[in-house]
Design a protein around this motif. Sequence first.
Motif, mmCIF file in Angstrom:
data_model
loop_
_atom_site.group_PDB
_atom_site.id
_atom_site.type_symbol
_atom_site.label_atom_id
_atom_site.label_comp_id
_atom_site.label_asym_id
_atom_site.label_seq_id
_atom_site.Cartn_x
_atom_site.Cartn_y
_atom_site.Cartn_z
ATOM 1 N N GLU A 32 0.848 -1.191 0.000
ATOM 2 C CA GLU A 32 0.000 0.000 0.000
ATOM 3 C C GLU A 32 0.886 1.245 0.000
ATOM 4 O O GLU A 32 1.073 1.888 1.034
ATOM 5 C CB GLU A 32 -0.893 -0.018 1.240
ATOM 6 C CG GLU A 32 -2.103 0.873 1.170
ATOM 7 C CD GLU A 32 -3.029 0.616 2.343
ATOM 8 O OE1 GLU A 32 -2.875 1.292 3.377
ATOM 9 O OE2 GLU A 32 -3.901 -0.277 2.225
ATOM 10 N N ASP A 85 4.315 1.175 7.291
ATOM 11 C CA ASP A 85 3.644 0.264 8.222
ATOM 12 C C ASP A 85 4.689 -0.229 9.221
ATOM 13 O O ASP A 85 5.891 -0.116 8.966
ATOM 14 C CB ASP A 85 2.965 -0.907 7.490
ATOM 15 C CG ASP A 85 3.937 -1.980 7.039
ATOM 16 O OD1 ASP A 85 4.040 -3.010 7.717
ATOM 17 O OD2 ASP A 85 4.612 -1.768 6.004
ATOM 18 N N GLN A 87 -6.071 -8.279 9.916
ATOM 19 C CA GLN A 87 -5.301 -7.086 10.249
ATOM 20 C C GLN A 87 -6.051 -6.231 11.278
ATOM 21 O O GLN A 87 -7.232 -5.961 11.142
ATOM 22 C CB GLN A 87 -5.033 -6.286 8.974
ATOM 23 C CG GLN A 87 -4.312 -4.975 9.171
ATOM 24 C CD GLN A 87 -2.873 -5.146 9.643
ATOM 25 O OE1 GLN A 87 -2.352 -6.250 9.676
ATOM 26 N NE2 GLN A 87 -2.235 -4.059 10.005
ATOM 27 N N LEU A 88 -5.335 -5.830 12.317
ATOM 28 C CA LEU A 88 -5.839 -5.001 13.421
ATOM 29 C C LEU A 88 -6.847 -5.734 14.309
ATOM 30 O O LEU A 88 -6.693 -5.790 15.527
ATOM 31 C CB LEU A 88 -6.474 -3.704 12.915
ATOM 32 C CG LEU A 88 -5.564 -2.703 12.222
ATOM 33 C CD1 LEU A 88 -6.306 -1.399 11.950
ATOM 34 C CD2 LEU A 88 -4.320 -2.415 13.025
ATOM 35 N N ARG A 141 -2.735 -2.985 16.559
ATOM 36 C CA ARG A 141 -3.462 -1.707 16.595
ATOM 37 C C ARG A 141 -2.740 -0.666 17.448
ATOM 38 O O ARG A 141 -3.020 0.533 17.339
ATOM 39 C CB ARG A 141 -4.876 -1.931 17.133
ATOM 40 C CG ARG A 141 -4.907 -2.433 18.566
ATOM 41 C CD ARG A 141 -6.260 -3.014 18.956
ATOM 42 N NE ARG A 141 -6.253 -3.519 20.329
ATOM 43 C CZ ARG A 141 -5.747 -4.689 20.697
ATOM 44 N NH1 ARG A 141 -5.181 -5.472 19.797
ATOM 45 N NH2 ARG A 141 -5.806 -5.085 21.958
ATOM 46 N N ASN A 148 1.494 3.447 12.609
ATOM 47 C CA ASN A 148 1.182 3.339 11.176
ATOM 48 C C ASN A 148 0.766 1.945 10.699
ATOM 49 O O ASN A 148 1.217 1.481 9.642
ATOM 50 C CB ASN A 148 2.393 3.801 10.339
ATOM 51 C CG ASN A 148 2.943 5.127 10.785
ATOM 52 O OD1 ASN A 148 2.214 6.092 10.908
ATOM 53 N ND2 ASN A 148 4.246 5.166 11.054
ATOM 54 N N LEU A 204 -1.399 -0.918 8.824
ATOM 55 C CA LEU A 204 -2.335 -0.909 7.703
ATOM 56 C C LEU A 204 -3.757 -1.087 8.239
ATOM 57 O O LEU A 204 -3.970 -1.685 9.296
ATOM 58 C CB LEU A 204 -2.006 -2.034 6.716
ATOM 59 C CG LEU A 204 -0.652 -1.945 5.995
ATOM 60 C CD1 LEU A 204 -0.555 -3.022 4.924
ATOM 61 C CD2 LEU A 204 -0.438 -0.571 5.383
ATOM 62 N N ALA A 205 -4.713 -0.600 7.491
ATOM 63 C CA ALA A 205 -6.106 -0.603 7.951
ATOM 64 C C ALA A 205 -6.742 -1.979 7.796
ATOM 65 O O ALA A 205 -6.281 -2.819 7.020
ATOM 66 C CB ALA A 205 -6.905 0.432 7.173
ATOM 67 N N TRP A 206 -7.820 -2.198 8.556
ATOM 68 C CA TRP A 206 -8.655 -3.384 8.361
ATOM 69 C C TRP A 206 -9.520 -3.151 7.143
ATOM 70 O O TRP A 206 -9.995 -2.038 6.891
ATOM 71 C CB TRP A 206 -9.545 -3.603 9.597
ATOM 72 C CG TRP A 206 -10.450 -4.803 9.458
ATOM 73 C CD1 TRP A 206 -10.169 -6.080 9.823
ATOM 74 C CD2 TRP A 206 -11.781 -4.831 8.930
ATOM 75 N NE1 TRP A 206 -11.227 -6.919 9.543
ATOM 76 C CE2 TRP A 206 -12.238 -6.169 8.986
ATOM 77 C CE3 TRP A 206 -12.628 -3.863 8.387
ATOM 78 C CZ2 TRP A 206 -13.496 -6.565 8.552
ATOM 79 C CZ3 TRP A 206 -13.893 -4.250 7.940
ATOM 80 C CH2 TRP A 206 -14.310 -5.580 8.028
ATOM 81 N N ASP A 207 -9.734 -4.189 6.356
ATOM 82 C CA ASP A 207 -10.682 -4.091 5.252
ATOM 83 C C ASP A 207 -11.271 -5.467 4.986
ATOM 84 O O ASP A 207 -10.972 -6.440 5.691
ATOM 85 C CB ASP A 207 -10.019 -3.511 3.995
ATOM 86 C CG ASP A 207 -8.898 -4.396 3.463
ATOM 87 O OD1 ASP A 207 -8.347 -5.193 4.251
ATOM 88 O OD2 ASP A 207 -8.559 -4.293 2.271
#
Length: 721
Positions: free
Chosen positions: A49, A246, A548-549, A570, A574, A576-579
């Motif tokens: 990312e 990240d 993730q997270l 979490r 920095n 990466l986001a959860w998706d």
Amino acid sequence: MKRKYNIILLVLLLAFGSCSFTTKVDDDPDKDKLLIQIITLALDQLHFEPKELNDAFSAEIYSDYLELVDPLKRYFLQSDIDDFKRFETEIDDQLRAYDISFFSLVYERLVQRQEEAKSYYKDILAKPFDFNQDEDYNTDYKNLPYAKNKKGLKERWRQQLKFNTLSSYDALMDEQNDTAKVNEDEEGTEAIEKEPVVKKTITEIEAEARAETSKALDNYFTDYIEDMDREDWFGMYVNTIVEEFDPHTSYLAPTDKDRFDQQMSGKLEGIGARLQKKMDYIKIVELISGGPAWRDGEIEVGDVIMKVRQDKEKEAISVVGMRIDDAIKLIKGPKGTKVILTMKKVDGTIQDIAVTRDLVELEETYAKSSIVKKDNKNYGIINLPKFYVDFEDYNNRNAATDIKLEIERLKEAGIEGLVLDLRNNGGGSLRTVVDMAGLFIKDGPIVQVRSTDEPKEVLRDTDKSIVWDGPLVIMVNELSASASEILAAAMQDYKRAIIIGSKQTYGKGTVQNVLDLNRMVRNSSHGDLGALKLTRQKFYRINGGSTQLEGVKSDVVVPDRYSFIDIGERDQENPLAWDKITPVDFEVWNSYFDYDRTIANSKERMANNEQLKLIENSAKWAKTKMDDNSYSLNYEKYRAELKLNEEEAKQFDAISDYKTNLTFESLPYEQKMFEQDTTLRDKRNRWHENLSKDVYVEEALNVLNDLKMTYEIKKVATIKN
């Protein structure tokens, strides 16, 4: 598929054999600029990312680098920060131009301020401290403003040094009081010829404590500050840049790369712990399975190392503020030698812990199993420290085949349920996860993997055989990460197992690879450029959600001492986001187990379990102590606060006294081995002793028993219908 398995690995970070870039990399005569060019190019074209290099990105690097090089705000003045401020939104432009002006200015000013600081601490420590004076010291450095002038900065040094000296002063007072008590206890006994004990005055003790602080600062400046060269500081700057992408992307300078290669080879020597610098403190972030610290059981993740002393040395060396490489040199040593660590424990107490150095015992990193006897029934428990694999030859030995073998042995012993313990398991080989999941289901998808701008790939179990179809419980905690989360998530989605543990697991749903930077420049005259570890892919559950997270949320949540500590993905910088992506088709496990009723029963037991209430209260108490940043520099008040902490901590002593009614027994094949291998016997006895005190294992067995009962009841009821 096999080729993909070899690429997507969680722990072994493969080096890219070659890299194809659309932009040419020049062999810049300035090594620093060349490094910036290569790394920014690699991040832009290879990171999962990529981030846009803009003013916001620049501001993050600006603040993070200043915090990294001066975490206690004891070097820079506000006037320095005012000088640096003009670069706050220009670093992104500098990176594109391979310009390192910001770094150069900060580095030159830092060297100047560090040289000035030497005179500060020498002047301050030349005079006695008054520990009768009422004065408070705040360690919340993050929210502390920079000193306005040198007078204010020197006052800041005075408070820090007084606080450090107060700790030594208290230890010396304790030592004298303990000696006096021993002498009182020995009065009236037969006289033994020995050296007379001379009682020191308060003035002498204060001077000795001050001398210890002075020696620690001398060591800090001589062994750390003066040993750091420009290349070291530049490496820290580069890492600040890459870590904005990240928390698992990092630059490995040549020496770091050598250390990384050594760790990946499995040849670890020392106490068997991974350390990380947090502000000015060195923290335990992982205990290596099979290592001395892991075996002794006294050191925990989250503990902070304050001082280090060799076995035959009288004085300990403070590692507060020391470069982590130098601290590691003190901690490491030849096999069989002893090191004494002064630790600030997770619960806030200070302890001296002696550890005998050794090589990590690889056998202890492998799966091990035991028969558990409860209410005249046999159950099985398997502990898996990591998802290991022989990367030279997968079929030689790996976690999946070992787990399969242990299950078959446990089945021969007539077990009626199985517990798989993944607590503290930080991950490992993805291929072993997929193969291991296949031991518990007929076939089907296990995990989804996605790379940037590439179609997702679904990794499946294609073997229709099932090794264990009985009741299954998987135990996790906040330190269960990566591969552990993939297995737990798959079994949860299939409703194949009940997950017991912390509110959620660690939350690392990314994959990293290592890029050898030397391969990107032909005929470089700059020597070794190091390597870049960067995030390349992301994992997703078969239901579409990322681990993730959020990690894996337990079906049955049980409190533990990490419940209120910032320790997961979490809580990193920095992440990466959860998706979520599209789920894949899969069939929920077709069984007669009543999972909902079993989970409800377990939650009811948990709510009424006094041991777990005590553990939760202990975790809350420890969190309040960790958040307390204010300390009195008045000795009487400081001592009273320590005493209060000790008294409050006693209410949690019962945690270690807990005992279950479970009994554990090694499998027959191991019992035969004990006849020749008494060391293995001792290890298993120690493991069984720990399990017999484990309230989480106790509840896991209760859940297995409930699952078995619901299986029998529902199966009979279904047949009658």
